[in-house]
Write a protein that holds these residues in place. Sequence first.
Motif, PDB file in Angstrom:
ATOM      1  N   LYS A 121      12.893  -4.038  12.624  1.00  0.00           N
ATOM      2  CA  LYS A 121      13.918  -3.983  13.996  1.00  0.00           C
ATOM      3  C   LYS A 121      13.160  -3.254  14.557  1.00  0.00           C
ATOM      4  O   LYS A 121      14.433  -4.085  15.880  1.00  0.00           O
ATOM      5  CB  LYS A 121      14.839  -2.942  12.721  1.00  0.00           C
ATOM      6  N   GLY A 122      11.857  -3.462  15.003  1.00  0.00           N
ATOM      7  CA  GLY A 122      11.616  -2.502  15.672  1.00  0.00           C
ATOM      8  C   GLY A 122      11.130  -3.967  16.991  1.00  0.00           C
ATOM      9  O   GLY A 122      10.805  -3.520  18.062  1.00  0.00           O
ATOM     10  N   GLY A 123      10.794  -5.471  16.321  1.00  0.00           N
ATOM     11  CA  GLY A 123      11.108  -5.760  17.401  1.00  0.00           C
ATOM     12  C   GLY A 123       9.217  -6.788  16.912  1.00  0.00           C
ATOM     13  O   GLY A 123       9.184  -7.677  17.823  1.00  0.00           O
ATOM     14  N   PHE A 124       8.795  -6.123  16.377  1.00  0.00           N
ATOM     15  CA  PHE A 124       7.400  -6.520  16.072  1.00  0.00           C
ATOM     16  C   PHE A 124       6.514  -7.265  14.762  1.00  0.00           C
ATOM     17  O   PHE A 124       7.752  -7.597  13.553  1.00  0.00           O
ATOM     18  CB  PHE A 124       6.560  -5.362  15.740  1.00  0.00           C
ATOM     19  N   PRO A 125       5.943  -8.282  14.530  1.00  0.00           N
ATOM     20  CA  PRO A 125       5.113  -8.718  13.114  1.00  0.00           C
ATOM     21  C   PRO A 125       5.654  -8.148  12.458  1.00  0.00           C
ATOM     22  O   PRO A 125       5.829  -6.962  12.184  1.00  0.00           O
ATOM     23  CB  PRO A 125       4.329  -9.252  13.514  1.00  0.00           C
ATOM     24  N   PRO A 126       6.047  -8.968  11.271  1.00  0.00           N
ATOM     25  CA  PRO A 126       6.045  -7.720   9.708  1.00  0.00           C
ATOM     26  C   PRO A 126       4.773  -6.812   9.114  1.00  0.00           C
ATOM     27  O   PRO A 126       4.057  -7.604   9.685  1.00  0.00           O
ATOM     28  CB  PRO A 126       6.023  -9.221   8.607  1.00  0.00           C
ATOM     29  N   LEU A 127       5.521  -5.782   8.317  1.00  0.00           N
ATOM     30  CA  LEU A 127       4.498  -5.251   8.302  1.00  0.00           C
ATOM     31  C   LEU A 127       4.005  -5.007   7.237  1.00  0.00           C
ATOM     32  O   LEU A 127       5.570  -4.299   6.585  1.00  0.00           O
ATOM     33  CB  LEU A 127       3.975  -3.937   9.215  1.00  0.00           C
ATOM     34  N   ILE A 128       3.142  -5.060   6.110  1.00  0.00           N
ATOM     35  CA  ILE A 128       3.487  -5.311   4.907  1.00  0.00           C
ATOM     36  C   ILE A 128       2.793  -3.901   4.021  1.00  0.00           C
ATOM     37  O   ILE A 128       1.485  -4.114   4.334  1.00  0.00           O
ATOM     38  CB  ILE A 128       3.816  -6.387   3.677  1.00  0.00           C
ATOM     39  N   LEU A 129       2.756  -3.042   3.692  1.00  0.00           N
ATOM     40  CA  LEU A 129       2.053  -2.592   3.264  1.00  0.00           C
ATOM     41  C   LEU A 129       0.882  -2.400   1.978  1.00  0.00           C
ATOM     42  O   LEU A 129       2.221  -2.438   0.987  1.00  0.00           O
ATOM     43  CB  LEU A 129       2.395  -0.214   3.234  1.00  0.00           C
ATOM     44  N   ALA A 130       0.053  -1.610   1.400  1.00  0.00           N
ATOM     45  CA  ALA A 130      -0.660  -2.411   0.742  1.00  0.00           C
ATOM     46  C   ALA A 130      -0.210  -0.748  -0.246  1.00  0.00           C
ATOM     47  O   ALA A 130      -0.372  -0.346  -0.058  1.00  0.00           O
ATOM     48  CB  ALA A 130      -2.105  -2.045   0.630  1.00  0.00           C
ATOM     49  N   PRO A 131      -0.226  -1.563  -1.661  1.00  0.00           N
ATOM     50  CA  PRO A 131      -0.684  -0.161  -3.206  1.00  0.00           C
ATOM     51  C   PRO A 131      -0.966   0.643  -2.758  1.00  0.00           C
ATOM     52  O   PRO A 131      -1.806   0.521  -1.729  1.00  0.00           O
ATOM     53  CB  PRO A 131      -0.539  -1.379  -4.091  1.00  0.00           C
ATOM     54  N   VAL A 132      -0.387   1.703  -3.168  1.00  0.00           N
ATOM     55  CA  VAL A 132      -1.528   3.155  -2.955  1.00  0.00           C
ATOM     56  C   VAL A 132      -1.758   3.240  -4.092  1.00  0.00           C
ATOM     57  O   VAL A 132      -0.697   3.658  -5.148  1.00  0.00           O
ATOM     58  CB  VAL A 132      -0.786   3.789  -2.107  1.00  0.00           C
ATOM     59  N   ASN A 133      -2.817   3.707  -4.592  1.00  0.00           N
ATOM     60  CA  ASN A 133      -3.559   4.447  -6.345  1.00  0.00           C
ATOM     61  C   ASN A 133      -3.340   6.114  -5.633  1.00  0.00           C
ATOM     62  O   ASN A 133      -4.089   6.557  -5.216  1.00  0.00           O
ATOM     63  CB  ASN A 133      -4.823   4.018  -6.711  1.00  0.00           C
ATOM     64  N   PHE A 134      -1.645   6.571  -5.993  1.00  0.00           N
ATOM     65  CA  PHE A 134      -1.445   7.918  -6.173  1.00  0.00           C
ATOM     66  C   PHE A 134      -2.869   9.262  -7.245  1.00  0.00           C
ATOM     67  O   PHE A 134      -2.732   9.925  -6.743  1.00  0.00           O
ATOM     68  CB  PHE A 134      -0.322   8.550  -6.227  1.00  0.00           C
TER      69      PHE A 134
END
Length: 155
Positions: A121-134
Motif C-alpha cells: 500500500k506504500g507503493g513498494f514491491p511486495p515483501l514476504i518475510l521468511a518464517p522465523v524459528n522462535f
Amino acid sequence: MTEQANVPQQHFDIQKIYLKDLSFETPHSPMIFTEQWSGESQLQLNNESTQLAENIHEVVLTLTVTTKNGDKTAYLCEVKQAGIFTIAGFAPEQLAAMLGAYCPNVLFPFGREMVSSLVQKGGFPPLILAPVNFDALYMQHLQAQQAKAAAQPEA
C-alpha cells in the motif's frame, strides 16, 4: 490414580489477536520512486508479555522492517501484533517458553501479513518475510541470559 488427580490440567487458549500499533514511514518519498529499485530489508523482532490476570497474558510481537534503496531509507515499517492468551497448568519454565516462543509463533503470520500489506500500500514491491524459528531464538535468549549470569561476579 491419586497422583493424576493432583496434576494440574494444562490449558492453552487464544482469547483475542489484535493489532496494537503500527507505523509506516517513507522518508524519501516521492523521489525514492523515481530511482532504480534495489531494496534491501532488515527485520528486527522483539516480544514482550504482560500478565493481565491469573492465567491470562498479553503477548506483543514487534516486527520492525527497515528497507534501504542504496544508502537511502526507502521505508520503515513497524507492526506490534498482540494477543491475549489463557495459559494454565504449566510449570514456570514451560510458561516462559510459551510466552517467549509459542505465542510469538502464533502471532507472527498476522504480523507478517500486516507488514506485507503496508509495504504494498506504500507503493513498494511486495515483501514476504521468511518464517522465523522462535524456539531457536528463545533458546539463544536463555543461553545469553545464562552466560551473562555466569559472567557476573558473586556478591
